[in-house]
Design an enzyme around this catalytic site. Sequence first.
Site, PDB file in Angstrom:
ATOM      1  N   SER A  81       0.831  -1.199   0.000  1.00  0.00           N
ATOM      2  CA  SER A  81       0.000   0.000   0.000  1.00  0.00           C
ATOM      3  C   SER A  81       0.867   1.251   0.000  1.00  0.00           C
ATOM      4  O   SER A  81       1.963   1.263   0.572  1.00  0.00           O
ATOM      5  CB  SER A  81      -0.888   0.002   1.248  1.00  0.00           C
ATOM      6  N   PRO A  82       0.410   2.327  -0.647  1.00  0.00           N
ATOM      7  CA  PRO A  82       1.165   3.585  -0.594  1.00  0.00           C
ATOM      8  C   PRO A  82       1.147   4.158   0.823  1.00  0.00           C
ATOM      9  O   PRO A  82       0.083   4.293   1.432  1.00  0.00           O
ATOM     10  CB  PRO A  82       0.415   4.496  -1.572  1.00  0.00           C
ATOM     11  N   ALA A 122       1.609   8.620  -1.890  1.00  0.00           N
ATOM     12  CA  ALA A 122       0.895   9.741  -2.494  1.00  0.00           C
ATOM     13  C   ALA A 122       1.891  10.777  -2.991  1.00  0.00           C
ATOM     14  O   ALA A 122       2.662  11.337  -2.213  1.00  0.00           O
ATOM     15  CB  ALA A 122      -0.055  10.360  -1.472  1.00  0.00           C
ATOM     16  N   TYR A 125      -8.559  14.095   0.845  1.00  0.00           N
ATOM     17  CA  TYR A 125      -7.739  14.945  -0.009  1.00  0.00           C
ATOM     18  C   TYR A 125      -8.615  15.532  -1.119  1.00  0.00           C
ATOM     19  O   TYR A 125      -9.827  15.378  -1.110  1.00  0.00           O
ATOM     20  CB  TYR A 125      -6.531  14.163  -0.519  1.00  0.00           C
ATOM     21  N   ARG A 163       1.110  -1.143   7.231  1.00  0.00           N
ATOM     22  CA  ARG A 163       1.919  -1.281   8.445  1.00  0.00           C
ATOM     23  C   ARG A 163       2.541  -2.667   8.603  1.00  0.00           C
ATOM     24  O   ARG A 163       3.657  -2.800   9.104  1.00  0.00           O
ATOM     25  CB  ARG A 163       1.069  -0.929   9.666  1.00  0.00           C
TER      26      ARG A 163
END
Length: 371
Positions: free
Chosen positions: A22-23, A62, A185, A334
């Site tokens: 994941s980013p 991102a 965002y 994580r």
Amino acid sequence: MSTLFTPLKLRSLQIPNRVWMSPMCMYSAPPTGPETGAPTDFHLTHLASRAAGGAGLVMAEATGVRPDGRISPWDLGLWNDHQQEAFSRITAAIKAHGAAPAIQLAHAGRKASVDKPWLSERCVPESEGGWQTVAPSAVAYDGLPVPHELTVAEIRQLVADFADSARRALTAGFDVAEVHGAHGYLINSCLSPASNHRTDAYGGSFENRIRFALEVVDAVRAVWPAQLPVFFRTSATDWLTENPEDTREGWTGEDTVRLAKELTAHGVDLLDVSTGGVVRDAKIVAGPSYQVPFAAQARQATGIPTAAVGMITDPRQAEEIITSGQADAVLLGRELLRDPYWPQHAARALGAEPRWPDQYAYVVKRRKQST
């Protein structure tokens, strides 16, 4: 045979397994000077090591499509040639380990210009390298300054900025471009009625609130090769309607299903399903796989491939998500920070063959033979 470790083909791209990175923002890019926003040796090690660890797809964090699109002054960007060249060696390293390199293109909107999260939650003022934030409406995110309300001309320029960054991402060697439409965002704040109070063609009705997202997707798809996939990350809910104590209108799982149908028609190949981000005080009941039902809902209602995120930590948990048809891939964050070789260990636990680098496989095989 483990389903988690079977390939997934999207357009002509074959991704070797369903365990993806994941980013995750690292807040580690230079904030000033000619290196501003460019990935460093830290990013090379951070991303390539997860490819060596067996992830099928590795997504860069991102990445701001322009300077004011970064979450913080220390975030990555992709608006100039130097940044593009710096990313090229990272994509080469990811591919060398057999993984697909992906990038999340983003504009942080009203949640931009903030400090590194382990230092404070404050806004970084312009005097310290920050900037004026922008948003669909002059509505502040909790605890941050009121943003500038974008004009229609400014929105159109932003669409062009996303396309320009996508072109650069392709030249840099990325196989997947993901449009970041989640976590409060800019694109997400246009989608949610909690943060979009416009009365023009970009606000009000559902069709108007999704207009900017679709225009960005169209612009990215227009410059991205037909044989390569485009992803879209969404917050499936902003957790307002799930809270009986909150009377604000928000974005819902049903809205995400409607959006997913439109995204499919506009050339999106996979929906990366997360939640939250529009308001700070939303009540989230988080537990293992707590966001997976939203990925399943979109997949089952529309047929669009989905990726699930959120507290996925156990190999059998991940395997069940895929085999039960709730999602087509899992994105680990994580857990991959705790253990960069989680995919290799998971493959062994599930009876699949780990994808070790040749340099490691030789030693691993010798150890097996000697025991």
